[in-house]
Design an enzyme around this catalytic site. Structure first.
Site, PDB file in Angstrom:
ATOM      1  N   LYS A 128       0.845  -1.207   0.000  1.00 15.84           N
ATOM      2  CA  LYS A 128       0.000   0.000   0.000  1.00 15.84           C
ATOM      3  C   LYS A 128       0.871   1.243   0.000  1.00 15.84           C
ATOM      4  O   LYS A 128       2.058   1.196   0.402  1.00 15.84           O
ATOM      5  CB  LYS A 128      -0.941   0.029   1.199  1.00 15.84           C
ATOM      6  CG  LYS A 128      -0.262   0.085   2.578  1.00 15.84           C
ATOM      7  CD  LYS A 128       0.027   1.491   3.099  1.00 15.84           C
ATOM      8  CE  LYS A 128       0.723   1.466   4.451  1.00 15.84           C
ATOM      9  NZ  LYS A 128       1.757   2.392   4.701  1.00 15.84           N
ATOM     10  N   ASP A 182      -1.801  -1.814  10.776  1.00 14.57           N
ATOM     11  CA  ASP A 182      -2.119  -1.752   9.339  1.00 14.57           C
ATOM     12  C   ASP A 182      -2.765  -3.036   8.819  1.00 14.57           C
ATOM     13  O   ASP A 182      -3.176  -3.091   7.656  1.00 14.57           O
ATOM     14  CB  ASP A 182      -0.829  -1.511   8.523  1.00 14.57           C
ATOM     15  CG  ASP A 182      -0.446  -0.038   8.485  1.00 14.57           C
ATOM     16  OD1 ASP A 182      -1.307   0.815   8.785  1.00 14.57           O
ATOM     17  OD2 ASP A 182       0.720   0.254   8.139  1.00 14.57           O
TER      18      ASP A 182
HETATM   19  O1  C5P Z   1       0.843  -1.544  15.202  1.00 14.86           O
HETATM   20  P1  C5P Z   1       2.240  -1.746  14.737  1.00 14.86           P
HETATM   21  O2  C5P Z   1       2.909  -2.910  15.403  1.00 14.86           O
HETATM   22  O3  C5P Z   1       2.355  -1.821  13.257  1.00 14.86           O
HETATM   23  O4  C5P Z   1       3.034  -0.449  15.181  1.00 14.86           O
HETATM   24  C1  C5P Z   1       4.437  -0.397  15.227  1.00 14.86           C
HETATM   25  C2  C5P Z   1       4.858   0.752  16.145  1.00 14.86           C
HETATM   26  O5  C5P Z   1       4.508   2.006  15.546  1.00 14.86           O
HETATM   27  C3  C5P Z   1       4.148   0.754  17.478  1.00 14.86           C
HETATM   28  O6  C5P Z   1       4.847  -0.004  18.421  1.00 14.86           O
HETATM   29  C4  C5P Z   1       4.156   2.238  17.850  1.00 14.86           C
HETATM   30  O7  C5P Z   1       5.394   2.594  18.377  1.00 14.86           O
HETATM   31  C5  C5P Z   1       4.026   2.926  16.503  1.00 14.86           C
HETATM   32  N1  C5P Z   1       2.635   3.309  16.166  1.00 14.86           N
HETATM   33  C6  C5P Z   1       2.077   4.400  16.818  1.00 14.86           C
HETATM   34  N2  C5P Z   1       0.794   4.767  16.503  1.00 14.86           N
HETATM   35  C7  C5P Z   1       0.081   4.086  15.589  1.00 14.86           C
HETATM   36  C8  C5P Z   1       0.643   2.980  14.905  1.00 14.86           C
HETATM   37  C9  C5P Z   1       1.940   2.617  15.239  1.00 14.86           C
HETATM   38  O8  C5P Z   1       2.711   5.026  17.657  1.00 14.86           O
HETATM   39  N3  C5P Z   1      -1.145   4.495  15.309  1.00 14.86           N
END
Ligand code: C5P
Length: 285
Positions: free
Chosen positions: A12, A138
């Site tokens: 994406k 995501d």
């Molecule tokens: O959800 P995901 O594991 O993909 O997110 C990776 C990191 O990105 C999280 O640990 C966080 O530090 C940051 N993040 C965030 N806010 C979001 C999505 C991700 O701070 N909405």
């Protein structure tokens, strides 16, 4: 029980990404518009009689254990539904890793869709998206793919019409960036807020010109500080005639949109001499 399932896991790009504020749970409240592109990993899933998850990949840099989002998704399905069977997955990787293109999340989403079929779980896409949110922010979007407006930490999805078809040139600078690092380095006072809801309207009106005028990413500046090459590549893309150029997700990949194929080819050829990893693809319906 079907023996083998093949799932496509498209990358994406973020046409718009706004950070509203930091939440109490440590995540950030976001407003994003994303769209799928025709650059995809392919997953082949086979059910195993033994209770184990085995991942193989053509890419030697991909972790094959719990650190892999596809592994996490398979484990989650097994635990949630008490499945004693195992799965063998072959991930044919084309999407660059740690690039801002949701490659890992898309693999996880493809795993959820694939296991739903393989183990005949009968779950809807909405149910798979709820599961996906436990794997990563995501993943719910990647369960549906296409064009969507995402809010919350990225897991609340409103599906939108396809964007007017165009060409996408992608450049992935050599060094990857970790999403967590970019979020924790954000400076809120100087954040640029793109008009994400106006982008939604432009897409609903199929207004390509307006769309290209509205692209924006609140994480871009922070990632550029870490990797100044991002800004240089962006400027080169515009110089070669891109309709717009922007970093995707937390980067470092930069994408250019071009309505005309000849223009996209010029951007592609111009950047090919400058960077190793350059792709020319279409948006995906
Ligand atoms: O959800 P995901 O594991 O993909 O997110 C990776 C990191 O990105 C999280 O640990 C966080 O530090 C940051 N993040 C965030 N806010 C979001 C999505 C991700 O701070 N909405």
């Amino acid at each position: 029980m079907s023996k083998e399932v093949i799932e496509k896991a498209p990358a994406k790009i973020n046409l718009s990404l706004d950070v509203l504020h930091k939440r109490e749970d440590g995540f950030h409240e976001l407003e994003m518009v994303m769209t799928s592109i025709d650059l995809a990993d392919h997953l082949t899933l086979k059910s195993l009689p033994e209770d184990k998850i085995v991942i193989q990949s053509n890419n030697g840099f991909l972790p094959l254990d719990q650190r892999n989002h596809a592994y996490k998704a398979a484990l989650l399905v097994k635990e949630t539904f008490g499945i004693q069977l195992g799965v063998e997955m072959l991930i044919k990787k084309k999407i660059p890793i740690a690039a801002g293109l949701a490659g890992g999340s898309s693999d996880a989403a493809a795993t959820l869709r694939g296991l739903n079929q393989l183990w005949k779980l009968g779950l809807s896409l909405d149910e798979l998206a709820v599961l996906g949110a436990q794997v990563g922010s995501d993943v719910p979007y990647c369960v549906y793919g296409g064009t969507a407006f995402a809010t919350g930490r990225g897991e609340k999805i409103e599906r939108l019409s396809d964007i007017p078809q165009c060409w996408v040139v992608l450049v992935k600078p050599k060094k990857g960036i970790s999403t967590g690092t970019v979020f924790s380095a954000l400076s809120y006072e100087s954040l640029q807020h793109p008009a994400t809801r106006s982008m939604v309207s432009a897409i609903e009106n199929q207004d390509y010109l307006k769309m290209t005028q509205l692209t924006g990413n609140a994480l871009e500046e922070t990632s550029i500080i870490r990797q100044p090459a991002i800004e240089k590549i962006k400027q080169k893309m515009l110089l070669f005639g891109a309709d717009t150029a922007l970093m995707s997700g937390s980067g470092p990949t930069i994408f250019a949109l071009c309505h005309k194929y000849s223009r996209a080819q010029r951007v592609y050829n111009g950047l090919k001499g400058f960077c190793n990893e350059v792709y020319l693809v279409r948006t995906l319906k």
